[in-house]
Design a protein around this motif. Structure first.
Motif, PDB file in Angstrom:
ATOM      1  N   MET A   1      43.923  54.792  82.629  1.00  0.00           N
ATOM      2  CA  MET A   1      44.365  53.638  81.880  1.00  0.00           C
ATOM      3  C   MET A   1      43.569  53.073  80.704  1.00  0.00           C
ATOM      4  O   MET A   1      42.204  53.232  80.654  1.00  0.00           O
ATOM      5  CB  MET A   1      44.472  52.505  82.944  1.00  0.00           C
ATOM      6  N   SER A   2      44.205  52.798  79.630  1.00  0.00           N
ATOM      7  CA  SER A   2      43.433  52.235  78.387  1.00  0.00           C
ATOM      8  C   SER A   2      42.389  51.125  78.528  1.00  0.00           C
ATOM      9  O   SER A   2      41.649  50.890  77.793  1.00  0.00           O
ATOM     10  CB  SER A   2      44.313  52.237  77.074  1.00  0.00           C
ATOM     11  N   ARG A   3      43.076  50.326  79.250  1.00  0.00           N
ATOM     12  CA  ARG A   3      42.368  49.008  79.713  1.00  0.00           C
ATOM     13  C   ARG A   3      41.863  49.014  81.186  1.00  0.00           C
ATOM     14  O   ARG A   3      41.821  48.036  81.925  1.00  0.00           O
ATOM     15  CB  ARG A   3      43.249  47.737  79.615  1.00  0.00           C
ATOM     16  N   GLN A   4      41.142  50.120  81.690  1.00  0.00           N
ATOM     17  CA  GLN A   4      40.836  50.302  82.984  1.00  0.00           C
ATOM     18  C   GLN A   4      39.681  49.366  83.224  1.00  0.00           C
ATOM     19  O   GLN A   4      39.530  49.012  84.558  1.00  0.00           O
ATOM     20  CB  GLN A   4      40.429  51.630  83.166  1.00  0.00           C
ATOM     21  N   ASP A   5      38.749  49.007  82.269  1.00  0.00           N
ATOM     22  CA  ASP A   5      37.662  48.134  82.464  1.00  0.00           C
ATOM     23  C   ASP A   5      38.191  46.499  83.021  1.00  0.00           C
ATOM     24  O   ASP A   5      37.871  46.117  84.244  1.00  0.00           O
ATOM     25  CB  ASP A   5      36.737  48.064  81.571  1.00  0.00           C
ATOM     26  N   ILE A   6      39.235  46.398  82.387  1.00  0.00           N
ATOM     27  CA  ILE A   6      40.019  44.863  82.757  1.00  0.00           C
ATOM     28  C   ILE A   6      40.471  44.940  83.896  1.00  0.00           C
ATOM     29  O   ILE A   6      40.644  44.267  84.728  1.00  0.00           O
ATOM     30  CB  ILE A   6      40.682  44.264  81.656  1.00  0.00           C
TER      31      ILE A   6
ATOM     32  N   ALA B   1      50.589  27.417  81.349  1.00  0.00           N
ATOM     33  CA  ALA B   1      50.604  28.820  82.175  1.00  0.00           C
ATOM     34  C   ALA B   1      49.514  29.424  82.228  1.00  0.00           C
ATOM     35  O   ALA B   1      48.769  29.568  81.104  1.00  0.00           O
ATOM     36  CB  ALA B   1      51.810  29.463  81.798  1.00  0.00           C
ATOM     37  N   GLY B   2      49.207  30.212  83.279  1.00  0.00           N
ATOM     38  CA  GLY B   2      48.315  31.437  83.403  1.00  0.00           C
ATOM     39  C   GLY B   2      47.395  31.131  84.466  1.00  0.00           C
ATOM     40  O   GLY B   2      47.132  30.009  84.937  1.00  0.00           O
ATOM     41  N   PRO B   3      46.413  32.078  84.722  1.00  0.00           N
ATOM     42  CA  PRO B   3      46.555  33.424  84.502  1.00  0.00           C
ATOM     43  C   PRO B   3      47.818  33.951  84.891  1.00  0.00           C
ATOM     44  O   PRO B   3      48.134  33.286  85.917  1.00  0.00           O
ATOM     45  CB  PRO B   3      45.267  34.193  84.841  1.00  0.00           C
ATOM     46  N   SER B   4      48.145  35.323  84.790  1.00  0.00           N
ATOM     47  CA  SER B   4      49.257  36.211  85.118  1.00  0.00           C
ATOM     48  C   SER B   4      49.012  36.622  86.722  1.00  0.00           C
ATOM     49  O   SER B   4      47.844  36.740  87.074  1.00  0.00           O
ATOM     50  CB  SER B   4      49.577  37.227  84.311  1.00  0.00           C
TER      51      SER B   4
ATOM     52  N   ALA C   1      51.096  51.036  92.713  1.00  0.00           N
ATOM     53  CA  ALA C   1      49.650  51.019  91.960  1.00  0.00           C
ATOM     54  C   ALA C   1      49.909  50.528  90.459  1.00  0.00           C
ATOM     55  O   ALA C   1      49.198  49.491  89.944  1.00  0.00           O
ATOM     56  CB  ALA C   1      48.978  52.221  92.280  1.00  0.00           C
ATOM     57  N   MET C   2      50.802  51.105  89.831  1.00  0.00           N
ATOM     58  CA  MET C   2      50.982  50.851  88.277  1.00  0.00           C
ATOM     59  C   MET C   2      51.907  49.470  88.292  1.00  0.00           C
ATOM     60  O   MET C   2      51.247  48.776  87.452  1.00  0.00           O
ATOM     61  CB  MET C   2      52.085  51.855  87.708  1.00  0.00           C
ATOM     62  N   ASP C   3      52.537  48.833  89.412  1.00  0.00           N
ATOM     63  CA  ASP C   3      52.964  47.481  88.953  1.00  0.00           C
ATOM     64  C   ASP C   3      51.680  46.592  89.463  1.00  0.00           C
ATOM     65  O   ASP C   3      51.733  45.408  88.628  1.00  0.00           O
ATOM     66  CB  ASP C   3      53.981  47.409  90.214  1.00  0.00           C
ATOM     67  N   LEU C   4      50.991  47.050  90.153  1.00  0.00           N
ATOM     68  CA  LEU C   4      49.605  46.053  90.190  1.00  0.00           C
ATOM     69  C   LEU C   4      48.746  46.179  89.036  1.00  0.00           C
ATOM     70  O   LEU C   4      48.421  44.918  88.390  1.00  0.00           O
ATOM     71  CB  LEU C   4      48.843  46.619  91.465  1.00  0.00           C
ATOM     72  N   PHE C   5      48.721  47.086  88.619  1.00  0.00           N
ATOM     73  CA  PHE C   5      47.830  47.492  87.133  1.00  0.00           C
ATOM     74  C   PHE C   5      48.745  46.549  86.154  1.00  0.00           C
ATOM     75  O   PHE C   5      47.965  45.879  85.234  1.00  0.00           O
ATOM     76  CB  PHE C   5      47.972  48.793  86.872  1.00  0.00           C
ATOM     77  N   SER C   6      50.013  46.448  85.986  1.00  0.00           N
ATOM     78  CA  SER C   6      50.593  45.807  84.965  1.00  0.00           C
ATOM     79  C   SER C   6      50.397  44.252  84.971  1.00  0.00           C
ATOM     80  O   SER C   6      50.458  43.918  83.652  1.00  0.00           O
ATOM     81  CB  SER C   6      52.254  45.825  85.299  1.00  0.00           C
ATOM     82  N   GLN C   7      49.845  43.767  85.957  1.00  0.00           N
ATOM     83  CA  GLN C   7      49.382  42.460  85.698  1.00  0.00           C
ATOM     84  C   GLN C   7      47.957  42.286  85.516  1.00  0.00           C
ATOM     85  O   GLN C   7      47.320  41.712  84.766  1.00  0.00           O
ATOM     86  CB  GLN C   7      49.712  41.435  87.017  1.00  0.00           C
ATOM     87  N   ALA C   8      47.195  43.059  86.279  1.00  0.00           N
ATOM     88  CA  ALA C   8      45.816  43.219  86.131  1.00  0.00           C
ATOM     89  C   ALA C   8      45.360  43.442  84.915  1.00  0.00           C
ATOM     90  O   ALA C   8      44.150  42.999  84.414  1.00  0.00           O
ATOM     91  CB  ALA C   8      44.951  44.229  87.128  1.00  0.00           C
TER      92      ALA C   8
ATOM     93  N   HIS D   1      46.395  42.273  82.237  1.00  0.00           N
ATOM     94  CA  HIS D   1      46.423  41.068  81.253  1.00  0.00           C
ATOM     95  C   HIS D   1      45.048  40.760  80.792  1.00  0.00           C
ATOM     96  O   HIS D   1      44.651  40.392  79.459  1.00  0.00           O
ATOM     97  CB  HIS D   1      47.271  40.116  81.633  1.00  0.00           C
ATOM     98  N   ASP D   2      44.216  40.443  81.807  1.00  0.00           N
ATOM     99  CA  ASP D   2      42.978  39.899  81.716  1.00  0.00           C
ATOM    100  C   ASP D   2      42.258  39.849  83.171  1.00  0.00           C
ATOM    101  O   ASP D   2      42.902  40.167  84.093  1.00  0.00           O
ATOM    102  CB  ASP D   2      43.028  38.444  81.225  1.00  0.00           C
ATOM    103  N   GLU D   3      40.854  39.608  83.163  1.00  0.00           N
ATOM    104  CA  GLU D   3      40.211  39.881  84.447  1.00  0.00           C
ATOM    105  C   GLU D   3      40.392  38.867  85.322  1.00  0.00           C
ATOM    106  O   GLU D   3      40.161  38.757  86.553  1.00  0.00           O
ATOM    107  CB  GLU D   3      38.564  39.801  83.969  1.00  0.00           C
TER     108      GLU D   3
END
Length: 210
Positions: free
Chosen positions: A72-77, A14-17, A33-40, A42-44
């Motif tokens: 967001m703490s993982r804003q770059d990803i 499985a993957g990517p998310s 927007a936050m729901d979209l972030f919740s998967q984004a 995970h990884d690039e």
């Protein structure tokens, strides 16, 4: 899983998310927007898509993304994931949104609409379906719903979430009567000869009663 596949049974690679959200334009755009972030986050390579027939709402979600991303703490990803694999798509109506969703066959599908039950019957390809505005995908990741090992990369078109049935092993059982061996033997022999497999044909023909 790749390392042991073939030595033991596995469920799937499985993957990517992925997340795909169908929204009628009445949900808080910050939530979407936050729901979209919740998967984004995970990884690039994660995929995050919004489908809505409300163009103004899509603009509001885009504004929410720009507003919330710096927090967001993982804003770059998240930023790279949304840039490379994200989309905000304006559809002509909800029916077109459903058609696109079924074509993509997402791992996670949120139906962020007033009456999600009305759309459910039309959804044929999705790993897990999250019903209504209050049912965010992250609840399914941690504490709601059944097993959360889900088909990705469009494989929800032909496969299902991991379940008890994946841990069951079955055997096919075939039993043919003398009459059946005569009838089926002629068919099998013809097909075997067509493939040039003489022993297959003779094995079937031995059991044909004249």
């Amino acid at each position: 899983k790749r390392a042991v596949f073939g030595q033991v049974g596995i469920d799937m690679i499985a993957g990517p998310s992925e997340i795909l959200i169908i929204c009628d334009g009445k949900t808080d755009p910050d939530w979407i927007a936050m729901d979209l972030f919740s998967q984004a986050e995970h990884d690039e390579d994660a995929q995050s898509i919004l489908l809505s027939p409300d163009a103004e709402f899509i603009s509001m979600v885009e504004s929410s993304i720009n507003k919330l991303l710096p927090t967001m703490s993982r804003q770059d990803i998240i930023k790279k994931s949304l840039k490379d694999r994200g989309a905000l798509i304006h559809t002509s109506d909800m029916n077109e949104a459903i058609d696109i969703a079924n074509m993509i066959a997402p791992e996670h599908l949120e139906l962020s609409v007033e009456n999600p039950e009305e759309l459910l019957e039309s959804i044929v390809n999705a790993g897990a379906i999250f019903m209504g505005r209050n049912t965010c995908e992250s609840l399914g990741d941690y504490c709601a719903g059944p097993n959360h090992v889900l088909p990705t990369s469009g494989t929800a078109r032909f496969s299902s979430p991991l379940g008890v049935y994946d841990f069951q092993k079955k055997s096919s059982i075939i039993m043919v009567s003398e009459k059946g061996a005569t009838s089926l033997g002629k068919v099998a022999a013809t097909l075997a000869n067509g493939e040039g497999l003489q022993a297959h044909a003779e094995s079937a023909k031995y059991r044909i009663k004249s």
